[in-house]
Design a protein around this motif. Structure first.
Motif, PDB file in Angstrom:
ATOM      1  N   ASP A  73      35.791  35.040  44.096  1.00  0.00           N
ATOM      2  CA  ASP A  73      35.013  35.150  45.331  1.00  0.00           C
ATOM      3  C   ASP A  73      35.788  34.626  46.523  1.00  0.00           C
ATOM      4  O   ASP A  73      35.803  35.240  47.597  1.00  0.00           O
ATOM      5  N   ARG A  74      36.457  33.488  46.355  1.00  0.00           N
ATOM      6  CA  ARG A  74      37.202  32.891  47.456  1.00  0.00           C
ATOM      7  C   ARG A  74      38.361  33.794  47.877  1.00  0.00           C
ATOM      8  O   ARG A  74      38.622  33.991  49.064  1.00  0.00           O
ATOM      9  N   ASP A 119      37.014  36.895  49.688  1.00  0.00           N
ATOM     10  CA  ASP A 119      36.640  36.537  51.058  1.00  0.00           C
ATOM     11  C   ASP A 119      37.876  36.494  51.948  1.00  0.00           C
ATOM     12  O   ASP A 119      37.908  37.072  53.044  1.00  0.00           O
ATOM     13  N   ALA A 120      38.926  35.810  51.472  1.00  0.00           N
ATOM     14  CA  ALA A 120      40.146  35.672  52.269  1.00  0.00           C
ATOM     15  C   ALA A 120      40.834  37.008  52.504  1.00  0.00           C
ATOM     16  O   ALA A 120      41.435  37.233  53.564  1.00  0.00           O
ATOM     17  N   HIS A 164      39.351  40.148  52.477  1.00  0.00           N
ATOM     18  CA  HIS A 164      38.580  41.274  53.009  1.00  0.00           C
ATOM     19  C   HIS A 164      37.530  40.936  54.067  1.00  0.00           C
ATOM     20  O   HIS A 164      37.089  41.849  54.779  1.00  0.00           O
ATOM     21  N   LEU A 165      37.106  39.685  54.175  1.00  0.00           N
ATOM     22  CA  LEU A 165      36.005  39.366  55.087  1.00  0.00           C
ATOM     23  C   LEU A 165      36.519  38.648  56.328  1.00  0.00           C
ATOM     24  O   LEU A 165      37.141  37.596  56.234  1.00  0.00           O
ATOM     25  N   TRP A 166      36.238  39.242  57.468  1.00  0.00           N
ATOM     26  CA  TRP A 166      36.657  38.654  58.727  1.00  0.00           C
ATOM     27  C   TRP A 166      35.648  37.596  59.162  1.00  0.00           C
ATOM     28  O   TRP A 166      34.433  37.837  59.132  1.00  0.00           O
ATOM     29  N   HIS A 167      36.132  36.444  59.576  1.00  0.00           N
ATOM     30  CA  HIS A 167      35.277  35.369  60.077  1.00  0.00           C
ATOM     31  C   HIS A 167      35.442  35.247  61.592  1.00  0.00           C
ATOM     32  O   HIS A 167      36.408  35.764  62.155  1.00  0.00           O
ATOM     33  N   GLU A 176      32.133  27.409  50.997  1.00  0.00           N
ATOM     34  CA  GLU A 176      31.179  28.383  50.463  1.00  0.00           C
ATOM     35  C   GLU A 176      29.816  27.726  50.255  1.00  0.00           C
ATOM     36  O   GLU A 176      29.640  26.875  49.388  1.00  0.00           O
TER      37      GLU A 176
END
Length: 429
Positions: A4-5, A8-9, A11-14, A27
């Motif tokens: 999951d981590r 996130d790193a 594919h998911l933009w913060h 998380e």
């Protein structure tokens, strides 16, 4: 398969982050009250009210119950040609809080969109009144109004995002930030109180300006500055003299954060257009409102094309309206003034020692807002990593270390927040 981590790193933009070297994230598995529980069981106080919106804390039972009941009846329906009870109920409750005259409500998706709607209202109203040349907007330096396109052009031209987008952003008009701090003596001399710059601008360019927009009393993400309410009174008079509409952005300050229900109450000023958001739903989901006077609404409705040219798909979402109405019910119970006053008193005493630290430039408190301004930018990744150890989640920006805790924060919880802030400020010498 990626963990999951790692997913996130990858594919998911913060927010305000890159994808090649993303920063660390915590998380969160659960949130309740002021506490965030991470996936590994670590608990941290949300000292930011999740970007200032969770005024009642997370997962308040009354808000959960209101949303659960609404979810079982009507989660969403379009607002074009239809209406529903939650929108009407929320409208009644909002008008009961607002000063007389602000009574035409446009529900929107987020605070930034609420600002976009306010700008459209101002422009359409001016054109309808026979001023087609009034197409520009004015503001003060040090402000922040959101990340959508037009709103972004009204954020501070130096500390905001103007420079990153170059000539693609339409240039707006800025005057210096209000120079007199909240709580200081108000000088009547316009050259000293900042109003001379506004008067000079309006005298030269009033025929180009549709509206003046600013955050009342507290400039939020643009610098966390607190300025004198008398500036708003003088600005209101100048706007009236020159036919310029006044827009107040209460997205961050509304619903008790500064010790008043709305920050504009510190000045007893009523704008032509008001923007609300963030704490409107108690942090349960994104929602906002733009509220205009009857005069603005009538100008738009009697001009061409006779309608306000905006209509979000999720406008007046029933689920959001139910959450917002329940949040206003909690505020109506009347506990928040004492809660915010107690937080202000404790923040003032607990953060006072930071003034003696050599790396600290300023300490300022207003309502449930506490700010330590450093002389140099903070090491944000270091602060972020410290959250697990300290049990307090803080998200500084630039030289600013600040907290906007939920109103339900207990004295012991607030002590943990302020102790952590002093520790962090002490590192940066």
């Amino acid at each position: 398969m990626l963990s999951d981590r790692a997913f996130d790193a990858a594919h998911l933009w913060h927010p305000y982050a890159g994808m090649t070297t993303p920063g660390p994230v915590h998380e969160v598995a659960e949130a309740e009250g002021v506490w965030l529980t991470l996936r590994d069981g670590t608990r941290m106080i949300d000292a930011m009210s999740s970007w200032w919106c969770a005024a009642h804390g997370h997962r308040h039972p009354a808000l959960v119950a209101a949303m659960t009941a609404q979810l079982q009846r009507l989660p969403h329906v379009m607002f074009g040609g239809l209406t529903h009870g939650p929108a009407i109920d929320l409208g009644r409750k909002l008008l009961a809080l607002l000063p007389e005259g602000l009574n035409r409500i446009f529900y929107a998706d987020s605070g930034s969109v609420a600002v976009e709607v306010a700008l459209k209202m101002a422009l359409q109203a001016q054109v309808a009144r026979g001023h087609p040349g009034r197409t520009r907007f004015a503001s003060v330096r040090g402000g922040y109004h959101g990340d959508t396109w037009k709103a972004m052009s009204l954020c501070d031209p130096e500390t905001g995002m103007h420079g990153h987008f170059g000539s693609a952003l339409a240039p707006q008009i800025f005057v210096p930030a209000p120079p007199v701090r909240f709580g200081d003596a108000w000088p009547e001399d316009p050259e000293r109180n900042g109003l001379a710059a506004v008067a000079d601008l309006f005298g030269r360019q009033h025929d180009q300006i549709a509206a003046f927009i600013l955050e009342p009393v507290v400039q939020g993400a643009g610098g966390m500055r607190f300025y004198h309410p008398a500036y708003l009174r003088g600005l209101r008079d100048l706007c009236d003299q020159h036919g310029i509409l006044l827009i107040l952005d209460e997205i961050a300050t509304g619903f008790g954060r500064t010790g008043r229900m709305f920050a504009m109450e510190h000045a007893a000023v009523v704008p032509d257009i008001l923007c609300l958001g963030k704490a409107l739903t108690g942090g349960m989901m994104s929602f906002a409102a733009t509220i205009a006077t009857t005069a603005v609404a009538q100008a738009i409705s009697t001009g061409s094309p006779g309608v306000l040219m905006h209509g979000p798909t999720f406008m007046a979402n029933p689920l959001a309206c139910a959450a917002a109405a329940a949040s206003l019910d909690l505020l109506a119970m009347g506990e928040w003034p004492a809660q915010v006053a107690a937080i202000e008193t404790q923040l003032s005493a607990a953060l006072a020692p930071a003034r003696a630290l050599p790396g600290v430039a300023d300490v300022r408190i207003l309502g449930a807002i506490g700010v330590i301004e450093m002389r140099q930018p903070l090491d944000a990744p270091h602060v972020h990593a410290h959250a697990r150890h300290s049990g307090v989640f803080l998200r500084p920006f630039g030289r600013l270390l600040y907290t906007m805790p939920p109103y339900i924060t207990t004295p012991d919880e607030l002590s943990l927040i302020t102790q952590t802030m002093l520790e962090i400020a002490g590192w940066h010498q």
